[in-house]
Scaffold this motif. Structure first.
Motif, PDB file in Angstrom:
ATOM      1  N   ASN A 187      44.492  58.292  27.389  1.00 20.43           N
ATOM      2  CA  ASN A 187      45.599  59.653  27.076  1.00 20.43           C
ATOM      3  C   ASN A 187      46.879  59.202  27.280  1.00 20.43           C
ATOM      4  OD1 ASN A 187      46.465  57.880  29.699  1.00 20.43           O
ATOM      5  ND2 ASN A 187      45.980  59.543  31.004  1.00 20.43           N
ATOM      6  N   PRO A 188      47.203  58.059  25.791  1.00 17.69           N
ATOM      7  CA  PRO A 188      48.435  57.806  25.520  1.00 17.69           C
ATOM      8  C   PRO A 188      49.528  59.076  25.332  1.00 17.69           C
ATOM      9  CG  PRO A 188      46.399  58.338  23.503  1.00 17.69           C
ATOM     10  CD  PRO A 188      45.857  58.149  25.014  1.00 17.69           C
ATOM     11  N   PHE A 189      50.694  58.412  25.426  1.00 20.21           N
ATOM     12  CA  PHE A 189      51.898  59.830  25.129  1.00 20.21           C
ATOM     13  C   PHE A 189      51.535  60.067  23.871  1.00 20.21           C
ATOM     14  CE2 PHE A 189      53.296  57.102  28.848  1.00 20.21           C
ATOM     15  CZ  PHE A 189      52.811  57.648  29.879  1.00 20.21           C
ATOM     16  N   PRO A 190      51.543  61.449  23.628  1.00 19.77           N
ATOM     17  CA  PRO A 190      52.472  61.466  22.120  1.00 19.77           C
ATOM     18  C   PRO A 190      53.222  60.733  21.542  1.00 19.77           C
ATOM     19  CG  PRO A 190      52.442  63.264  23.870  1.00 19.77           C
ATOM     20  CD  PRO A 190      51.979  61.913  24.158  1.00 19.77           C
ATOM     21  N   LYS A 191      53.839  59.723  21.669  1.00 19.93           N
ATOM     22  CA  LYS A 191      54.217  58.679  21.359  1.00 19.93           C
ATOM     23  C   LYS A 191      53.956  57.985  20.164  1.00 19.93           C
ATOM     24  CE  LYS A 191      56.867  59.396  25.716  1.00 19.93           C
ATOM     25  NZ  LYS A 191      58.165  60.700  25.268  1.00 19.93           N
ATOM     26  N   MET A 207      46.266  51.861  36.622  1.00 17.43           N
ATOM     27  CA  MET A 207      45.159  52.963  36.648  1.00 17.43           C
ATOM     28  C   MET A 207      45.148  53.814  34.574  1.00 17.43           C
ATOM     29  SD  MET A 207      44.714  55.757  38.867  1.00 17.43           S
ATOM     30  CE  MET A 207      42.632  55.929  39.060  1.00 17.43           C
ATOM     31  N   ARG A 228      48.875  49.369  27.987  1.00 18.83           N
ATOM     32  CA  ARG A 228      50.556  50.150  28.505  1.00 18.83           C
ATOM     33  C   ARG A 228      50.540  49.714  30.520  1.00 18.83           C
ATOM     34  NH1 ARG A 228      49.542  56.272  28.247  1.00 18.83           N
ATOM     35  NH2 ARG A 228      48.485  56.531  29.563  1.00 18.83           N
ATOM     36  N   THR A 229      49.534  49.779  30.322  1.00 16.74           N
ATOM     37  CA  THR A 229      49.283  49.557  32.415  1.00 16.74           C
ATOM     38  C   THR A 229      49.782  47.833  32.101  1.00 16.74           C
ATOM     39  OG1 THR A 229      47.776  50.989  32.402  1.00 16.74           O
ATOM     40  CG2 THR A 229      47.927  48.862  34.049  1.00 16.74           C
ATOM     41  N   LEU A 268      48.557  58.444  18.625  1.00 12.05           N
ATOM     42  CA  LEU A 268      47.262  59.456  18.581  1.00 12.05           C
ATOM     43  C   LEU A 268      46.535  59.670  17.160  1.00 12.05           C
ATOM     44  CD1 LEU A 268      49.069  63.268  19.958  1.00 12.05           C
ATOM     45  CD2 LEU A 268      47.627  60.725  20.872  1.00 12.05           C
ATOM     46  N   GLU A 278      56.454  66.401  19.759  1.00  9.34           N
ATOM     47  CA  GLU A 278      55.456  65.678  19.929  1.00  9.34           C
ATOM     48  C   GLU A 278      54.376  65.685  20.586  1.00  9.34           C
ATOM     49  OE1 GLU A 278      56.535  62.567  23.308  1.00  9.34           O
ATOM     50  OE2 GLU A 278      58.367  61.426  22.238  1.00  9.34           O
ATOM     51  N   VAL A 279      53.538  65.852  19.362  1.00  9.30           N
ATOM     52  CA  VAL A 279      52.011  66.582  19.619  1.00  9.30           C
ATOM     53  C   VAL A 279      51.017  65.681  20.162  1.00  9.30           C
ATOM     54  CG1 VAL A 279      50.694  68.180  18.117  1.00  9.30           C
ATOM     55  CG2 VAL A 279      53.059  67.032  16.895  1.00  9.30           C
ATOM     56  N   PHE A 309      42.194  55.448  32.383  1.00  8.05           N
ATOM     57  CA  PHE A 309      41.348  56.892  33.141  1.00  8.05           C
ATOM     58  C   PHE A 309      40.666  56.870  32.310  1.00  8.05           C
ATOM     59  CE2 PHE A 309      46.457  57.166  34.018  1.00  8.05           C
ATOM     60  CZ  PHE A 309      46.150  58.113  35.432  1.00  8.05           C
ATOM     61  N   TYR A 314      57.210  52.224  27.488  1.00 10.62           N
ATOM     62  CA  TYR A 314      57.385  53.714  28.551  1.00 10.62           C
ATOM     63  C   TYR A 314      57.773  53.404  30.096  1.00 10.62           C
ATOM     64  CZ  TYR A 314      57.000  57.817  31.960  1.00 10.62           C
ATOM     65  OH  TYR A 314      57.807  58.919  32.477  1.00 10.62           O
ATOM     66  N   ALA A 333      50.312  57.299  37.176  1.00 10.00           N
ATOM     67  CA  ALA A 333      50.247  56.088  37.387  1.00 10.00           C
ATOM     68  C   ALA A 333      51.302  54.566  36.717  1.00 10.00           C
ATOM     69  CB  ALA A 333      48.821  55.251  36.281  1.00 10.00           C
ATOM     70  N   LEU A 334      51.564  55.085  35.298  1.00 11.54           N
ATOM     71  CA  LEU A 334      53.173  53.416  35.897  1.00 11.54           C
ATOM     72  C   LEU A 334      54.447  53.693  36.141  1.00 11.54           C
ATOM     73  CD1 LEU A 334      52.576  54.104  31.714  1.00 11.54           C
ATOM     74  CD2 LEU A 334      51.723  52.572  32.954  1.00 11.54           C
ATOM     75  N   LEU A 352      48.325  63.920  30.817  1.00 12.37           N
ATOM     76  CA  LEU A 352      49.081  63.385  30.434  1.00 12.37           C
ATOM     77  C   LEU A 352      50.247  62.164  31.713  1.00 12.37           C
ATOM     78  CD1 LEU A 352      50.957  65.191  26.654  1.00 12.37           C
ATOM     79  CD2 LEU A 352      49.614  62.341  27.412  1.00 12.37           C
ATOM     80  N   LYS A 356      39.142  59.371  29.904  1.00 15.58           N
ATOM     81  CA  LYS A 356      39.641  59.974  28.798  1.00 15.58           C
ATOM     82  C   LYS A 356      40.673  59.538  28.690  1.00 15.58           C
ATOM     83  CE  LYS A 356      40.336  64.000  25.933  1.00 15.58           C
ATOM     84  NZ  LYS A 356      41.722  64.632  26.162  1.00 15.58           N
TER      85      LYS A 356
END
Lengths: 316, 283
Positions: free
Chosen positions: B120-124, B114, B183-184, B169, A313-314, B116, B132, A204-205, A198, B118
Motif C-alpha cells: 500500500n505505497p502512498f500515491p506519491k 507494520m 518506508r517502515t 505505483l 495523486e492517483v 500490510f 513520509y 502505522a508510520l 492508505l 497488500k
C-alpha cells in the motif's frame, strides 16, 4: 434433469443451434432511451450557445468589443448608453471571492471532519442535514442576507463606515453559506473513496489523524476536492437571486465590499424581466453578458482540469 | 528445518517431552498474557499467552479466521482504528503496558511499524514514500541522505535510484512491498509487524522479501503472520500456531495452540492439532 435442459442438450450440434432463441428488441429500445437521456443535457448546452450567438454578433456590430471589455461605465439602457462591462465583472468577482472565503474553509473543514473524524452515527445525521441546506431556495437566502445579515453588520460594524443597505459583503457571505453543502458533500464523497489501506499505512508510520487527513487522504482525493470547489465557484458566479436582492442593482466599479454593486447575473435578471423590445441593443446586451458569463465559467473549468492533472495523486 | 526420517509430517513419533527453546537467551520485547480481543460482542481471540524475543523473527501461522492477524494488530494498537474493537488482558512492551492510560498510540506506532498484506505505497513519489514517516515524525536531518540509506538498507536503492521522483505505483508488486518495508524502517522502529507480506506476490518476489526479512532481523524484531508454512519454516526462529476453536456454548474464537522454536514446532509438535495442520490434514 428438467425437460428444458434435455431439449437444450438434444439441440446441441444441429446447425444454427447457437442462434439467438428470443428476440431482444427491448434491449435496443432501452438503449435508445438511455442515449436520448444522455443527449438532452449535451444538446441543451449546444443549443444555448447557438442561441446566444446571433444576438451577440448583432450586438458587436453596434458596440465595439474593446469598449465592451475595457469600458468602466455600464449604462446600456440610458441615453447615451455606455457598454463597459467591467463594473459587472468586478462585482461578480468580489461577491464570488467573498463567497469562497466563507465556503472553501468551512466546506472542506466539514468534509475532513465527516470523512476522517466523525463516527458512523454522526456522519449519518450530519450529511443529510447538510444536504437539506443545499435545498433551501436561493430567494430565501437573499432575504436572509438583506433582512438579517446586513442589519446585523450595520448595527455591530466596528468602524465608522458601516455597509450600505445593499452591499456585496452580505450577499457574498450568505452565498458562501449556501455553497458550503455543495463543497462539503462532494469533497467528503471523494475523501471517503480513498482506500482504507492508505490510511492504515499512514497510521502505522505514526501519523496523527490530522496528518493522515492532510498528507495522505487530502492529496489522494484532490481531484474530487477541486471538482467540488469548482462546482462551488460555478454556483457562486451563476447565482442570481441572492445578489439581485442583497447586493443591489447599481453598476458600480469598485472592490469595496461594503458598497452595493450589480453582478452580471443580477443585470441579466433585471434586464430580462424588463420591457426591452426584442432586437434592440439593450435586449442584445443580455446575450452578450450571458455569453461572457459562459466563457468565464468555461475558462475556469479548463484551468481547474489542468491543475488537477498536475497535482493529483492517483491511487490505483 | 530438518526432519528426522520417519518423523516427518504425518509420520508416527514416540511421545516426547516438550523441548525447551535452544535459542541464545534473548531480551523479551513483548510479553502477552491472557490477551483477548473483542469485535463488538464477539470474542475473536481468547486468552493468548506468549513472549516475543528481540532481534529474531517470530512467525504466526494458522488457518483463516484463527485470529493471528488480530493478535498482530494488538502489538501496535492498529485495532484501535476499528470501531467496536476492544482488547483485554496484558500486552507489555519492554515492561510497559501498551494499553496503559498514558500510552500514546502514535508513539507506539513509531516504535512498532507494520507492513500490510497488500502493498500500500502512498500515491506519491518513491522518495516521498520513504520521507513520509520521518516527516510526520518531525525529522530534522538531511532527508536525501536518509532516503538513500534507507533504500540501500532495504536492498532497493540500485533498482530505484534513477527514478526517485516517479510514482511508487509504477513499481512492480514486489518492489512496492519492499518499498513499504523500507518506508517502515525509515522511521527507525524497533519492531516490524508483517501481516502476510507475500500473499499477493509471486515466488521470486517472495524470495526477495524473505531475504530482506532475514537481513533485517539482525537489527529489528520481526513478527510475521503468514499462510505459508514453508515461509514460516524458512525464515523464523519461533513459530506460534493459532487455530479457531468452538467453545462449550458454540462460540467460535481464535486460540494460540502451540508456541515453540520453529524447528521443534514443525518436526516435533507437542499438540495433535498442530501436527494435523502442518501435515496438511486440516486447514
Amino acid at each position: 434433469m428438467t425437460s428444458r435442459t434435455l431439449r437444450r442438450r438434444a439441440a446441441a450440434g444441429t446447425p444454427g443451434f447457437l442462434k439467438r432463441s428470443q428476440p431482444r428488441w427491448t434491449e435496443r429500445v432501452v438503449k435508445v432511451l438511455l442515449v436520448a437521456a444522455a443527449l438532452v443535457s449535451v444538446l441543451t448546452t449546444v443549443g444555448i450557445v447557438v442561441a446566444l450567438i446571433p444576438p451577440v454578433v448583432e450586438f458587436f456590430g453596434k458596440v465595439d468589443l474593446g469598449e465592451f471589455i475595457t469600458g468602466t461605465d455600464w449604462s446600456p439602457l440610458f441615453e447615451p448608453p455606455h457598454f463597459g462591462v467591467l463594473p459587472l465583472v468586478t462585482a461578480t468577482l468580489v461577491v464570488t471571492v467573498i463567497a469562497l472565503l466563507v465556503a472553501v474553509p468551512l466546506g472542506l473543514g466539514a468534509a475532513v471532519y465527516l470523512s476522517e473524524y466523525a463516527g458512523h452515527r454522526v456522519r449519518g445525521t450530519f450529511k443529510p442535514v447538510l444536504e437539506v441546506l443545499a435545498g433551501i431556495p436561493t430567494v430565501v437566502y437573499g432575504f436572509f442576507a438583506l433582512k438579517a445579515i446586513t442589519p446585523f453588520l450595520q448595527r455591530f460594524w466596528p468602524g465608522d463606515d458601516p455597509p450600505e443597505v445593499f452591499n456585496a459583503l452580505s450577499a457574498g457571505f450568505v452565498m458562501g453559506i449556501m455553497i458550503i453543502p455543495t463543497i462539503a458533500s462532494l469533497a467528503e464523497d471523494s475523501m471517503a473513496a480513498v482506500p482504507r489501506s492508505l490510511r492504515d499505512g499512514a497510521y502505522a508510520l505514526g501519523s496523527s489523524r490530522m496528518q493522515v487527513s492532510t498528507r495522505v487522504v487530502f492529496p489522494a482525493a484532490l481531484s474530487g476536492i477541486v471538482a467540488a470547489v469548482v462546482l462551488g465557484v460555478s454556483r457562486a458566479i451563476g447565482e442570481t437571486m441572492i445578489v439581485a436582492i442583497a447586493a443591489g442593482g447599481r453598476p458600480n466599479l469598485t472592490f469595496d465590499p461594503l458598497e452595493g454593486m450589480q453582478t452580471m447575473t443580477a443585470f441579466i435578471a433585471a434586464a430580462g424581466i424588463g420591457d426591452l423590445p426584442t432586437g434592440s441593443t439593450g435586449y442584445q446586451t443580455i446575450f452578450a453578458v450571458g455569453l461572457l458569463l459562459f466563457a468565464i465559467t468555461l475558462v475556469m473549468n479548463l484551468i481547474s482540469i489542468r491543475l488537477v492533472r498536475r497535482y493529483r495523486e492517483v491511487y490505483e | 528445518m530438518t526432519t528426522p526420517p520417519g518423523h516427518g509430517p504425518g509420520g508416527t513419533r514416540p511421545p516426547q517431552p516438550a523441548r525447551s527453546v535452544t535459542l541464545p537467551p534473548s531480551e523479551t520485547v513483548f510479553e502477552v498474557g491472557g490477551l483477548s480481543v473483542f469485535y463488538g460482542d464477539h470474542e475473536a481471540v481468547r486468552d493468548v499467552n506468549m513472549n516475543i524475543g528481540a532481534r529474531q523473527i517470530t512467525a504466526m501461522i494458522g488457518p483463516s479466521g484463527c485470529g493471528k492477524s488480530t493478535v498482530l494488530r494488538c502489538f501496535n494498537r492498529m485495532n484501535d482504528l476499528l470501531p467496536g474493537a476492544r482488547v483485554a488482558g496484558k500486552v507489555r512492551y519492554h515492561n510497559e503496558d501498551l494499553y496503559g492510560r498514558e500510552v500514546d498510540p502514535i508513539e507506539v506506532r513509531r516504535r512498532i511499524g507494520m507492513v500490510f498484506q497488500k502493498p500500500n505505497p502512498f500515491p506519491k513519489s518513491i522518495y516521498d514514500n520513504i520521507a513520509y514517516g520521518p516527516r510526520v515524525g518531525g525529522f530534522k536531518g538531511n532527508l536525501d541522505d536518509l532516503v538513500e540509506e534507507t533504500l540501500t538498507h532495504a536492498a532497493l536503492w540500485d533498482e530505484v535510484k534513477d527514478k526517485l521522483r516517479t510514482s511508487a505505483l509504477a513499481l512492480s508488486g514486489g518492489q512496492q512491498q519492499r518499498l513499504c518495508i523500507a518506508r517502515t524502517i525509515a522511521v527507525e522502529p524497533e519492531v516490524i509487524l508483517m501481516d502476510e507480506p507475500c500473499s499477493s506476490l509471486d515466488p521470486i518476489a517472495t524470495a526477495k522479501i524473505e531475504d530482506l526479512m532475514e537481513h533485517l532481523a539482525q537489527e529489528f524484531t520481526i513478527i510475521v503472520v503468514t499462510h505459508n508454512m514453508q515461509q514460516a519454516a524458512r525464515v523464523s526462529e519461533q513459530t506460534a500456531f493459532f487455530s479457531s476453536e468452538i467453545d462449550g456454548s458454540g462460540v467460535r474464537h481464535g486460540r494460540l495452540i502451540e508456541f515453540d522454536e520453529t524447528g521443534t514446532l514443525f518436526s516435533n509438535p507437542s499438540d495433535q492439532r498442530t501436527e494435523d495442520y502442518i501435515s496438511g490434514r486440516f486447514g
